[in-house]
Every structure is written in structure tokens, then in C-alpha cells.
Scaffold this active site. Structure first.
Site, PDB file in Angstrom:
ATOM      1  N   SER A 158      36.942  22.634  41.194  1.00  0.00           N
ATOM      2  CA  SER A 158      37.504  22.467  39.666  1.00  0.00           C
ATOM      3  C   SER A 158      37.711  20.905  39.246  1.00  0.00           C
ATOM      4  O   SER A 158      36.778  19.955  39.161  1.00  0.00           O
ATOM      5  CB  SER A 158      38.779  23.297  39.508  1.00  0.00           C
ATOM      6  OG  SER A 158      39.172  23.297  38.088  1.00  0.00           O
ATOM      7  N   ASP A 191      34.035  32.636  33.867  1.00  0.00           N
ATOM      8  CA  ASP A 191      35.449  31.298  33.737  1.00  0.00           C
ATOM      9  C   ASP A 191      35.747  31.079  32.783  1.00  0.00           C
ATOM     10  O   ASP A 191      35.134  30.314  31.753  1.00  0.00           O
ATOM     11  CB  ASP A 191      35.051  30.053  34.623  1.00  0.00           C
ATOM     12  CG  ASP A 191      35.362  28.845  35.142  1.00  0.00           C
ATOM     13  OD1 ASP A 191      36.601  29.520  34.308  1.00  0.00           O
ATOM     14  OD2 ASP A 191      35.335  27.974  35.724  1.00  0.00           O
ATOM     15  N   HIS A 204      36.723  31.574  37.628  1.00  0.00           N
ATOM     16  CA  HIS A 204      37.108  30.180  37.881  1.00  0.00           C
ATOM     17  C   HIS A 204      37.105  29.953  38.848  1.00  0.00           C
ATOM     18  O   HIS A 204      36.589  29.068  39.601  1.00  0.00           O
ATOM     19  CB  HIS A 204      38.180  29.690  36.670  1.00  0.00           C
ATOM     20  CG  HIS A 204      38.390  28.002  37.577  1.00  0.00           C
ATOM     21  ND1 HIS A 204      37.706  27.544  37.027  1.00  0.00           N
ATOM     22  CD2 HIS A 204      39.713  27.790  38.056  1.00  0.00           C
ATOM     23  CE1 HIS A 204      37.827  26.380  37.160  1.00  0.00           C
ATOM     24  NE2 HIS A 204      38.942  26.140  37.642  1.00  0.00           N
TER      25      HIS A 204
END
Length: 306
Positions: free
Chosen positions: A152, A249, A279
Site C-alpha cells: 500500500s 480493492d 486491498h
């Protein structure tokens, strides 16, 4: 020069064994061959056993001390860069360490300043400060060439690290890479809401992954992050890059990984989309793909060296 000190912290963690950790793919193993050889079942977890681990701290003059755990081994080493306010004891970080252990490769995982066991105040954190944290880990703890695995927001920072340390960063693996995403999402808010956030000094961004249902992000963090956006111009990274992203996501659109692939100068870039992954990419099949992609990069780099 920062100094690493060791704090002997007894901890009991499960010993895991990857059912297919040492599968030989051959001298010409490519990504398609790698995916074809990944077994359909998930890795087989063995019963837990006792293992003593140690928590260490990187002492840095005038900067918060960073908590980390380092597994010694051969090169290239693997450095896991966590997501926003994520700890070094997350599912992906632990899985990567266990996989590196099975292969005999070095591995480092750490907490950003102001997060987890590291010193500092999270409300004073900025992307720029966390960038310095990553570079401190690379400069003062990592030996030899390194593969960076960024999750991320950690994917955003891994790109910055590759730009700043091209001689040491030899490959990148992004998981739901969130390059520029925080700034982009904020700029898409209605003008009235942006003014409200500026007045309050905090943006309560809804998230199903937070226990409170929101991430309270300092306005100062967002504004400082604007100085680190990358997608507006070519990204000077030339090493092999693998980008994994779940098409479910709802935090970082999978198109972001496509943008990164388009912007980097490297010609050795693969984007791998998982249709039903979200995600976090924490399901067993996601973790399996993650570690096998690391193994593929290690093999590729070994072939280049030889």
C-alpha cells in the site's frame, strides 16, 4: 551514523513451513512458468512451536529510534515496507520472513517512527519522515543488494527508496501500491469538505479496515505528501518491478498499479491482478503468490549476476 542496539525480547511465535518453498523452477523460469507451478492448494501450516525472537532498535541522532527485526542470510536481502500505520508483525511481513528463512535469505521488517514499537509521535508523522526511515533501514542495516516489498503506502515509499538508492535496490515488489493515492483521494473531495478538513486539521477517511471505521489522517500529513507525488512525470527506476493488485480493492484502485507500470523507466515490469482479492491481499492464495513472486525475483537476479 545510526547505531543498532539489540533488546532481547522473548516472544513465542508459530513456526511455519511452506509446503512448496523450495520448488525448483529451472534456469529459464519466467512469470508464466512460476504461476503455472503454483499449487492450487494453500501452503500447509505445521503445528506451532516455540521460537525465541529478538526486537532491535536502530539509534539515530536527532531522529526517533526505529524498531526492527532482522533475519541474517544471503543476498539479495528482502526489506518489507508496511502500509499506513501498519506494524511489522502483519500477515504479509511474517509470511515473507518465514519464506526468506526457508530459502536462507536475509530479511528485515520494521515499524515507522511513531508506529508500533518505534519511538516518535504518530500525529507528527509525515511521508517525508517515513521516507527517511526507509533509507535509514537500507543504509544502516541492510547488507548488499536488496529487494524491497512495499505494501500500500509502503509501495509509494519503495519507489522513492529505489530512486534514492539505485545502487542498493535491485528489485521492487509492490502490493496494492498506493503511489500518490492519499493526495489524489483528498483532492477529489468536495471543496466544502476539504475546507472543513483544513479547519479541523484532521481528515476522517472512512475505512472498513480500521476498528473505528475511519482513519484519522492529519491534514499536515496530506499536505506534506504532496511534495512526494510521483505519477505526474516519468519515475527514474530501472530495476525489475512486480506489482500485485486485487481488483476488489476499494482503497487503492488497481489502475494505480497500471499507472506506476507506465511511469517507471524500467522495461522489466509485470502487473499481476487478482480478480477476487481486496486491498489487504491477505488470503492464503494472495500470500502464496507474494512469496513465489519474491522467489522468482531472487532467481532472476541470480541469473543476471551469474
Amino acid at each position: 551514523m545510526a547505531v543498532a542496539r539489540l533488546a532481547a525480547v522473548a516472544a513465542w511465535v508459530p513456526c511455519r513451513s511452506w509446503g512448496c518453498a523450495a520448488v525448483p523452477f529451472g534456469p529459464h523460469r519466467g512469470l508464466s512458468a512460476l504461476l503455472a507451478r503454483i499449487p492450487q492448494r494453500a501452503p500447509r501450516w505445521l503445528p506451532a512451536c516455540r521460537q525465541k525472537t529478538s526486537l532491535s532498535f536502530l539509534n539515530r541522532p536527532d531522529l526517533p529510534n526505529l524498531a526492527y527485526k532482522k533475519l541474517k542470510g544471503k543476498s539479495p536481502g528482502i526489506i518489507f515496507i508496511p502500509g499506513y500505520l501498519s506494524y511489522m508483525n502483519g500477515t504479509k511481513a511474517l509470511a515473507i520472513e518465514e519464506f526468506c528463512k526457508s530459502l536462507g535469505h536475509a530479511c528485515i521488517r520494521f515499524d515507522y517512527s511513531g508506529v508500533g514499537s518505534s519511538d516518535g509521535n504518530s500525529e507528527e508523522s509525515t511521508l517525508g519522515k517515513w521516507r527517511k526511515d526507509v533509507l535509514s533501514i537500507i543504509d544502516d542495516l541492510a547488507d548488499g543488494p536488496q529487494i524491497l516489498v512495499g505494501s500500500s503506502l509502503g509501495g509509494w515509499l519503495m519507489l522513492h527508496a529505489a530512486i534514492a538508492r539505485p545502487e542498493k535496490v535491485v528489485a521492487l515488489l509492490g502490493v496494492a501500491t498506493a503511489a500518490d493515492t492519499l493526495v489524489t483521494k483528498f483532492n477529489q473531495l468536495p471543496v466544502e469538505l476539504k475546507k472543513e478538513v483544513e479547519m479541523k486539521g484532521v481528515w476522517s477517511m472512512p475505512s472498513k479496515y480500521s476498528e473505528e471505521g475511519v482513519y484519522n489522517i492529519q491534514y499536515s500529513f496530506i499536505k506534506e505528501a504532496e511534495h512526494h507525488c510521483l505519477l505526474h512525470s516519468p519515475i527514474p527506476v530501472n530495476c525489475p518491478i512486480r506489482l500485485l493488485h486485487g481488483m476488489k480493492d476499494d482503497i487503492v484502485p488497481w489502475h494505480t498499479s497500471m499507472q506506476v507500470a507506465d511511469r517507471v523507466l524500467s522495461t522489466d515490469v509485470d502487473v499481476i491482478l487478482r480478480k477476487h482479492s481486496d486491498h489487504r491481499m491477505k488470503e492464503k492464495a494472495d500470500i502464496q503468490l507474494l512469496v513465489y513472486t519474491i522467489d522468482d525475483l531472487i532467481d532472476k537476479l541470480s541469473t543476471i549476476v551469474n
